[in-house]
Motif scaffolding. Structure first.
Motif, PDB file in Angstrom:
ATOM      1  N   ARG A 108       1.450  -5.662  -8.447  1.00 55.73           N
ATOM      2  CA  ARG A 108       2.652  -5.085  -8.249  1.00 55.73           C
ATOM      3  C   ARG A 108       3.614  -5.328  -7.074  1.00 55.73           C
ATOM      4  N   ARG A 111       6.076  -1.959  -2.582  1.00 59.38           N
ATOM      5  CA  ARG A 111       5.750  -0.951  -1.293  1.00 59.38           C
ATOM      6  C   ARG A 111       5.939   0.130  -2.203  1.00 59.38           C
ATOM      7  N   GLU A 112       4.925   0.680  -2.428  1.00 56.72           N
ATOM      8  CA  GLU A 112       5.715   2.566  -2.991  1.00 56.72           C
ATOM      9  C   GLU A 112       4.537   3.430  -3.352  1.00 56.72           C
ATOM     10  N   ASN A 115       0.634   2.770  -3.773  1.00 56.50           N
ATOM     11  CA  ASN A 115       0.688   1.081  -3.409  1.00 56.50           C
ATOM     12  C   ASN A 115       1.289   0.531  -1.787  1.00 56.50           C
ATOM     13  N   ASP A 116       0.544   0.123  -0.948  1.00 58.41           N
ATOM     14  CA  ASP A 116       0.630   0.391   0.664  1.00 58.41           C
ATOM     15  C   ASP A 116       0.952  -1.109   0.529  1.00 58.41           C
ATOM     16  N   TYR A 117       0.976  -2.018  -0.523  1.00 59.99           N
ATOM     17  CA  TYR A 117       1.493  -3.376  -0.110  1.00 59.99           C
ATOM     18  C   TYR A 117       2.427  -3.673  -0.959  1.00 59.99           C
ATOM     19  N   GLY A 118       3.504  -5.433  -0.578  1.00 52.70           N
ATOM     20  CA  GLY A 118       4.541  -5.625  -1.013  1.00 52.70           C
ATOM     21  C   GLY A 118       5.364  -5.288  -0.642  1.00 52.70           C
ATOM     22  N   LYS A 120       9.632  -3.471   0.744  1.00 50.42           N
ATOM     23  CA  LYS A 120       9.516  -2.824   0.983  1.00 50.42           C
ATOM     24  C   LYS A 120      11.608  -2.606  -0.347  1.00 50.42           C
ATOM     25  N   THR A 121      11.174  -1.729  -0.875  1.00 50.19           N
ATOM     26  CA  THR A 121      12.257  -1.960  -1.901  1.00 50.19           C
ATOM     27  C   THR A 121      13.414  -2.107  -1.350  1.00 50.19           C
ATOM     28  N   HIS A 209      -0.600  -9.693   0.622  1.00 50.80           N
ATOM     29  CA  HIS A 209      -0.665  -9.204   1.662  1.00 50.80           C
ATOM     30  C   HIS A 209      -2.401  -9.810   0.802  1.00 50.80           C
ATOM     31  N   ALA A 212      -4.369  -6.693  -0.908  1.00 50.21           N
ATOM     32  CA  ALA A 212      -4.229  -6.571  -2.598  1.00 50.21           C
ATOM     33  C   ALA A 212      -4.657  -7.769  -3.161  1.00 50.21           C
TER      34      ALA A 212
END
Length: 261
Positions: A108, A111-112, A115-118, A120-121, A209, A212
Motif C-alpha cells: 500500500r 500513508r493513512e 499504514n504509517d509508511y508510503g 502522503k495523499t 520505506h 515497510a
C-alpha cells in the motif's frame, strides 16, 4: 492489447522486467545486459509508457495487458509501480508467475490510518496537479527524489532523465499510473501470494520505506528480504552488479524444473 517488449538473450529462464512510474523499459537495459547470457530478459513498456499505447485504465487492465504480451511462465521483476503490476500478475495468473522480485514496492503506497509508511495523499495530489502545470519539471523532481542519498546519485539521475527525455510517457498514462499508486492495496492479498519472492529495499529509500518492505516479508508466505545498504529508491541502478548477481541466483532457483510455487 499488446505492449511493446524488448527481448535480450536467447537462452535460459525467462525474466520479465516492469518499470516504475513515468519511465520506460529502457531503464532496465544496463541490468539486462548483465543477465542476457543466462536468461531471456523481456523488458516491457507499461501502457502509455515508452512505445506502448495507453489502453484501458486500472491495475487489472494493466496486468492483463502484460500477461497477454508475455505468455510463457517467468520470474517477474517489478520496480515501484511495476512491482504492483507484478503482484497483480501473481494474484491473477499464479500458474504463470514462477517468482517475484519486488524492488522498492509497497503493498500500500498511500500513508493513512493503519499504514504509517508510503506517500502522503497530499504529495500524490501535488504531483497530479504538477503534471498539468509543469509536466517536465514535475517528472524531473520526482526522479530526483528517487535517488537522493545514493552514492551514485549523479549517474542514476542521468540514467533516469535520459530515459524520460528520450521517451516521455503520455500524460493520461501518468494520471492512470498515479491512480494505481493511490488505489492499489495488496495488504490483505499478500498471504495468498505463495510464489517465491525476493523483496529488495534501499536502506535510504524515502518513498518505499525498508521497514515497510520488511513487514511485507512477514506476510508473504515464501519471501526473503534484502536491504541494500546506501541505496535509495533505485538499487538496481546504484548497485547494479550485486543486484544482478542476487537476482540471477534467485531466478535460477525459481525456474528449477519441478519447483512448486
Amino acid at each position: 492489447m499488446s505492449l511493446h517488449v524488448q527481448t535480450l538473450g536467447s537462452q535460459g529462464p525467462d525474466l520479465v522486467f516492469l518499470h516504475g512510474w513515468g519511465l520506460s523499459a529502457r531503464i532496465w537495459e544496463s541490468l539486462a545486459g548483465r543477465l542476457k547470457t543466462r536468461f531471456r530478459c523481456h523488458l516491457v513498456d507499461l501502457p502509455g509508457h515508452g512505445e506502448s499505447e495507453a489502453g484501458p485504465a486500472g491495475l487489472n487492465n494493466w496486468v492483463d495487458a502484460v500477461m497477454n504480451t508475455i505468455e510463457q511462465p517467468a520470474v517477474f521483476i517489478g520496480w515501484s509501480l511495476g512491482g504492483l503490476v507484478a503482484l497483480g500478475a501473481a494474484r491473477r495468473y499464479p500458474e504463470r508467475v514462477q517468482g517475484l522480485v519486488l524492488v522498492a514496492t509497497l503493498a500500500r503506497f498511500v500513508r493513512e490510518p493503519g499504514n504509517d509508511y508510503g506517500m502522503k495523499t497530499q504529495a500524490i495530489e501535488a504531483t497530479r496537479r504538477g503534471l498539468s502545470e509543469d509536466f517536465s519539471t514535475t517528472l524531473s523532481e520526482f526522479l530526483m527524489q528517487q535517488v537522493l542519498g545514493e552514492p551514485g546519485a549523479g549517474r542514476a539521475v542521468r540514467s533516469l532523465r535520459n530515459d524520460l527525455m528520450d521517451q516521455p510517457p503520455a500524460r493520461d498514462a501518468l494520471e492512470r499510473g498515479l491512480d494505481i499508486l493511490f488505489e492499489a492495496d495488496f495488504r490483505d492479498a499478500l498471504p495468498g501470494i505463495v510464489q517465491p519472492a525476493l523483496v529488495v529495499a534501499g536502506a535510504r529509500d524515502r518513498m518505499a520505506h525498508p521497514d515497510a518492505m520488511a513487514a511485507m516479508v512477514d506476510t508473504l508466505p515464501n519471501a526473503e528480504f534484502w536491504r541494500v545498504d546506501r541505496a535509495a529508491h533505485a538499487p538496481f541502478i546504484s548497485h547494479e552488479k550485486p543486484f544482478a548477481d542476487r537476482v540471477a541466483a534467485f531466478a535460477w532457483d525459481c525456474a528449477k524444473p519441478g519447483r512448486d510455487a
